[in-house]
Write a protein that holds these residues in place. Structure first.
Motif, mmCIF file in Angstrom:
data_model
loop_
_atom_site.group_PDB
_atom_site.id
_atom_site.type_symbol
_atom_site.label_atom_id
_atom_site.label_comp_id
_atom_site.label_asym_id
_atom_site.label_seq_id
_atom_site.Cartn_x
_atom_site.Cartn_y
_atom_site.Cartn_z
ATOM 1 N N SER A 50 51.392 56.925 14.511
ATOM 2 C CA SER A 50 50.964 55.649 15.099
ATOM 3 C C SER A 50 50.835 55.965 16.897
ATOM 4 N N ARG A 51 52.047 57.149 17.169
ATOM 5 C CA ARG A 51 51.354 57.330 18.737
ATOM 6 C C ARG A 51 50.577 58.171 19.396
ATOM 7 N N LEU A 52 50.089 58.871 17.694
ATOM 8 C CA LEU A 52 49.001 59.647 17.940
ATOM 9 C C LEU A 52 47.743 59.251 18.350
ATOM 10 N N ASP A 53 47.627 58.228 17.249
ATOM 11 C CA ASP A 53 46.759 57.384 17.120
ATOM 12 C C ASP A 53 46.649 56.880 18.324
ATOM 13 N N ALA A 54 47.514 56.126 19.218
ATOM 14 C CA ALA A 54 47.369 55.184 20.511
ATOM 15 C C ALA A 54 47.012 56.287 21.301
ATOM 16 N N TYR A 55 47.486 58.083 22.037
ATOM 17 C CA TYR A 55 47.526 58.715 22.538
ATOM 18 C C TYR A 55 46.169 59.056 22.019
ATOM 19 N N GLY A 56 45.373 59.241 21.459
ATOM 20 C CA GLY A 56 44.247 59.524 20.500
ATOM 21 C C GLY A 56 42.953 58.673 21.104
ATOM 22 N N PHE A 57 43.231 57.314 21.214
ATOM 23 C CA PHE A 57 42.839 56.536 21.651
ATOM 24 C C PHE A 57 42.256 56.446 23.128
ATOM 25 N N LEU A 58 42.964 56.674 23.915
ATOM 26 C CA LEU A 58 43.186 56.777 25.606
ATOM 27 C C LEU A 58 43.359 58.100 25.817
ATOM 28 N N LEU A 59 42.292 59.537 25.181
ATOM 29 C CA LEU A 59 42.020 60.758 25.217
ATOM 30 C C LEU A 59 40.735 59.837 25.322
ATOM 31 N N GLY A 60 40.269 58.704 23.982
ATOM 32 C CA GLY A 60 38.977 58.692 24.476
ATOM 33 C C GLY A 60 38.884 58.103 25.296
ATOM 34 N N LYS A 61 38.987 57.227 25.858
ATOM 35 C CA LYS A 61 38.496 56.843 27.545
ATOM 36 C C LYS A 61 38.506 57.436 28.385
ATOM 37 N N PHE A 62 39.619 58.286 28.131
ATOM 38 C CA PHE A 62 39.115 59.847 29.902
ATOM 39 C C PHE A 62 38.091 60.171 29.336
ATOM 40 N N ASP A 63 37.128 60.608 27.849
ATOM 41 C CA ASP A 63 36.628 61.206 27.965
ATOM 42 C C ASP A 63 34.714 60.219 28.195
ATOM 43 N N ASN A 64 35.341 58.687 27.454
ATOM 44 C CA ASN A 64 33.949 58.124 28.393
ATOM 45 C C ASN A 64 34.118 57.965 30.145
ATOM 46 N N PHE A 65 34.809 58.216 30.441
ATOM 47 C CA PHE A 65 35.062 57.927 31.829
ATOM 48 C C PHE A 65 34.542 59.078 32.705
ATOM 49 N N LYS A 66 34.913 60.056 32.028
ATOM 50 C CA LYS A 66 33.477 61.932 32.385
ATOM 51 C C LYS A 66 32.138 61.579 32.443
ATOM 52 N N ALA A 67 32.203 60.546 31.003
ATOM 53 C CA ALA A 67 30.715 60.723 30.376
ATOM 54 C C ALA A 67 30.109 59.722 31.503
ATOM 55 N N GLY A 68 30.564 58.717 32.284
ATOM 56 C CA GLY A 68 30.449 57.580 33.416
ATOM 57 C C GLY A 68 30.069 56.567 32.306
ATOM 58 N N LYS A 69 30.400 56.190 30.837
ATOM 59 C CA LYS A 69 30.810 54.921 30.784
ATOM 60 C C LYS A 69 31.989 53.811 30.942
ATOM 61 N N SER A 70 31.236 53.113 30.368
ATOM 62 C CA SER A 70 32.735 51.585 30.870
ATOM 63 C C SER A 70 33.443 51.744 30.524
ATOM 64 N N PHE A 71 34.491 51.072 30.969
ATOM 65 C CA PHE A 71 36.095 51.553 30.654
ATOM 66 C C PHE A 71 36.081 50.711 29.123
ATOM 67 N N HIS A 72 35.653 49.723 29.058
ATOM 68 C CA HIS A 72 35.275 49.219 27.599
ATOM 69 C C HIS A 72 35.107 49.444 26.519
ATOM 70 N N ASP A 73 34.118 50.565 26.783
ATOM 71 C CA ASP A 73 33.206 51.147 25.512
ATOM 72 C C ASP A 73 34.158 51.837 25.018
ATOM 73 N N LEU A 74 34.288 51.595 23.754
ATOM 74 C CA LEU A 74 34.761 52.266 22.737
ATOM 75 C C LEU A 74 34.437 53.427 22.928
ATOM 76 N N PRO A 75 35.776 54.885 22.554
ATOM 77 C CA PRO A 75 35.137 55.947 22.424
ATOM 78 C C PRO A 75 34.330 56.720 21.672
ATOM 79 N N ASP A 76 33.320 57.417 21.337
ATOM 80 C CA ASP A 76 32.843 57.921 20.056
ATOM 81 C C ASP A 76 33.247 57.871 19.536
#
Length: 84
Positions: A50-76
């Motif tokens: 469960s923790r790994l799923d949550a951390y993976g979600f956060l890492l996806g948010k960081f990827d979105n940030f680096k790609a210039g996407k909105s915080f509310h966009d779901l990770p690819d």
């Protein structure tokens, strides 16, 4: 580097380290389950997953940030993954 950039970089680094720690702990717990059949270790594996799923979600948010996407966009690929 601004304070915000520094915070984001350090937070991403922390999340990445938590992924590594939880993967090791999950592997160790899984080994205990296989060797001893310990129910507490089985429950620990579920918590680590469960923790790994949550951390993976956060890492996806960081990827979105680096790609210039909105915080509310779901990770690819979020909905393309099925983990059981």
């Amino acid at each position: 580097m601004t304070n915000e950039q520094k915070f984001i970089a350090e937070f991403e680094e922390w999340v990445t380290s938590q992924v590594a720690i939880n993967e090791l702990a999950m592997t160790a717990s899984q080994k205990v389950v296989e060797e001893d059949g310990d129910d507490r270790a089985r429950e620990a594996v579920i918590r680590y997953e469960s923790r790994l799923d949550a951390y993976g979600f956060l890492l996806g948010k960081f990827d979105n940030f680096k790609a210039g996407k909105s915080f509310h966009d779901l990770p690819d690929g979020l909905f393309d993954q099925m983990k059981y």
